[in-house]
Design a protein around this motif. Sequence first.
Motif, mmCIF file in Angstrom:
data_model
loop_
_atom_site.group_PDB
_atom_site.id
_atom_site.type_symbol
_atom_site.label_atom_id
_atom_site.label_comp_id
_atom_site.label_asym_id
_atom_site.label_seq_id
_atom_site.Cartn_x
_atom_site.Cartn_y
_atom_site.Cartn_z
ATOM 1 N N LYS A 49 0.842 -1.216 0.000
ATOM 2 C CA LYS A 49 0.000 0.000 0.000
ATOM 3 C C LYS A 49 0.871 1.258 0.000
ATOM 4 O O LYS A 49 0.495 2.280 -0.580
ATOM 5 N N MET A 52 2.091 1.690 -3.472
ATOM 6 C CA MET A 52 1.002 2.174 -4.336
ATOM 7 C C MET A 52 0.702 3.647 -4.118
ATOM 8 O O MET A 52 -0.021 4.261 -4.901
ATOM 9 N N GLY A 53 1.193 4.181 -2.999
ATOM 10 C CA GLY A 53 0.886 5.576 -2.685
ATOM 11 C C GLY A 53 -0.366 5.717 -1.851
ATOM 12 O O GLY A 53 -0.814 6.831 -1.567
ATOM 13 N N ASN A 54 -0.973 4.582 -1.432
ATOM 14 C CA ASN A 54 -2.174 4.646 -0.588
ATOM 15 C C ASN A 54 -1.820 5.036 0.843
ATOM 16 O O ASN A 54 -2.647 5.574 1.568
ATOM 17 N N ALA A 74 -1.210 11.495 -8.723
ATOM 18 C CA ALA A 74 -1.911 10.202 -8.812
ATOM 19 C C ALA A 74 -1.853 9.656 -10.235
ATOM 20 O O ALA A 74 -1.630 8.460 -10.454
ATOM 21 N N LEU A 81 3.155 2.547 -12.070
ATOM 22 C CA LEU A 81 3.006 1.371 -11.213
ATOM 23 C C LEU A 81 1.553 0.891 -11.199
ATOM 24 O O LEU A 81 0.640 1.694 -10.970
ATOM 25 N N GLN B 221 -9.496 0.993 -4.151
ATOM 26 C CA GLN B 221 -8.032 0.875 -4.250
ATOM 27 C C GLN B 221 -7.575 0.830 -5.704
ATOM 28 O O GLN B 221 -6.590 1.473 -6.073
ATOM 29 N N GLN B 224 -7.936 4.286 -7.201
ATOM 30 C CA GLN B 224 -6.840 5.162 -6.777
ATOM 31 C C GLN B 224 -5.569 4.842 -7.556
ATOM 32 O O GLN B 224 -4.856 5.730 -8.002
ATOM 33 N N ASN B 225 -5.310 3.534 -7.744
ATOM 34 C CA ASN B 225 -4.122 3.125 -8.497
ATOM 35 C C ASN B 225 -4.233 3.483 -9.979
ATOM 36 O O ASN B 225 -3.231 3.550 -10.691
ATOM 37 N N LEU B 226 -5.462 3.723 -10.436
ATOM 38 C CA LEU B 226 -5.647 4.116 -11.836
ATOM 39 C C LEU B 226 -5.618 5.647 -11.998
ATOM 40 O O LEU B 226 -5.942 6.178 -13.052
ATOM 41 N N GLY B 227 -5.252 6.336 -10.933
ATOM 42 C CA GLY B 227 -5.078 7.789 -11.011
ATOM 43 C C GLY B 227 -6.305 8.594 -10.639
ATOM 44 O O GLY B 227 -6.329 9.811 -10.824
ATOM 45 N N VAL B 228 -7.347 7.905 -10.107
ATOM 46 C CA VAL B 228 -8.578 8.625 -9.750
ATOM 47 C C VAL B 228 -8.418 9.234 -8.359
ATOM 48 O O VAL B 228 -7.967 8.556 -7.438
#
Lengths: 224, 332
Positions: A49, A52-54, A74, A81, B221, B224-228
């Motif tokens: 996480k 991932m930047g979370n 983002a 990644l 998740q 978010q990983n897709l840039g949203v």
Amino acid sequence: MINVKQLEIGYNKGKHPVSVFSNMNMSLNAGDLVGLMGDNGIGKSTFIKTLMGNLTPLSGEITLNNKSITQYSAQELAQQLSVVITEKVGGFNLSVWDVVATGRTPYINIFGKLSDTDEQTVITALEQLNLLPLKDKLIDELSDGQRQKVMIAKSLAQQTPVIVLDEPTAFLDHRSRHHLFSVLKQLCTEQGKLIIVSSHDLELMKTYINRSVTMAEGNRLEVL
Amino acid sequence: MTKQRFILTIGYLTLLIAALITCDLCFGSVNLFSLDHSDPLFQTILYDIRLPKTLTSVIAGSGLALCGVLMQSLFRNPLAGPYVLGVSSGASLFVAIATMLISSVNISGFYFMGKSIVTLFSIGGAFFVTLIILMVSKKNKNNVTLLLVGLMLGQILGALQGLIEFVSSADNLKTFILWGMGSVGSTTMEDVWFMLPVYLAAVIAAFFLVRSLNAILLNEQYAQNLGVNVNRLRVTIIIITALLVGVITAFCGPIAFVGISVPIASRLFFKTSHHLHQLVFCLLLGACVVLTADVICQLVSNQLMLPINTVTTIIGSPVVIWLLFKSKLSVG
């Protein structure tokens, strides 16, 4: 490609940071298939996480191509990644094509329109994992192994140099596990991608990976 | 869905809406064809009574259906909708409070001020409940829990509204009860002009969310990983939903069924999960449903205006149940 320096990972619970693992140092390169190992609760998912930047690092830093991941927007990070996580995706009439096409999200306009190039990228990703004949199937109609492959195809469509997979073999049988890892190995060797996989299957890891990161009690990190 | 099929479906639905608008304008207690076009009665009935009612049907139906799509995608729950999750109840309670305040300070003679206060209260109520639901969904991701919390909230807010009705005057009580049954027939052209900017702004804003909505269908998740920017998406959806539900509830009362069922029906009919298609189809289908309900209200009785809630629920719900059993598609 990825450099981890004096990293401390964890959560911020209210005002108090809760450290999960600290003093992490490693350097991972393009073409590596990295096995991330360790007992349950040791911090593998927290590390993923953070990658991932979370989650924000409590201290230290992770750099991707010599730039701290906290400095990526983002959308920029989404072009560098991609992830495959354990949570299942389904419902809402989502077809295989729909899911894989979401991989193009960081590149397309706000109305979600795919260009011809985007469509070709999605087709290529589907072909690489032999999913093209299933493209119109609903994701709910697929087996767990096929679903996992669809999520990897989504990552391929995202065209990122780094792919991170959290417990991708959790729901798979013996044969599907080996097939999945051979696909990952092929992506590393043929396309030079850096792939980080967390798994408890040590035998499988030993067969396919060329780098390993083992997290153990007492903040002991073994990088081979 | 191919581009040709998308355009063709829009064409069919637009034709259906045109036919329903014509029927809605023609049917009523007075036969318009028996009147001369230059007759002042003809002008009054057509332009002051039926046209606002028809336009309100289009705004209410499409607006609530749009809210339904946004909420179902945000919560990834096909049972989410403004009525089921208590958002309409929040708006209703605050409208009741505003109505009480207005009647006590006697500003009902000032159209704009009165309507503005009621609408702002209604939007505030919808916003308040949506925020609570969102906080619950962050704490507990279970679909059933979210639904139960929404239902309980609806009950609590309904009970509070009952309390206000209990202590209100006979005139206010009658207004509350009739308004609570839902109606598109009590609006004027001034009301339509009041609703229209909010409706258009919300619809346009929703189309700017298409890419993010497609991604969030996977889960937060992945999105978010897709840039949203998931937080920004959440806030935008809350604002759009609160504005639309608030404005529609202020003028038409709480309308059941449309917000939850139209997105489900749209997925079953048109077999798509892409939000560009879903938003367009739900806007058109939502308008069709409320227009049809209004036409049926007219056909059943020329003298008595049936509550729109009764018709939308009695006719719409069995259709969706039949579709769900007939189709193998997954709606959520």
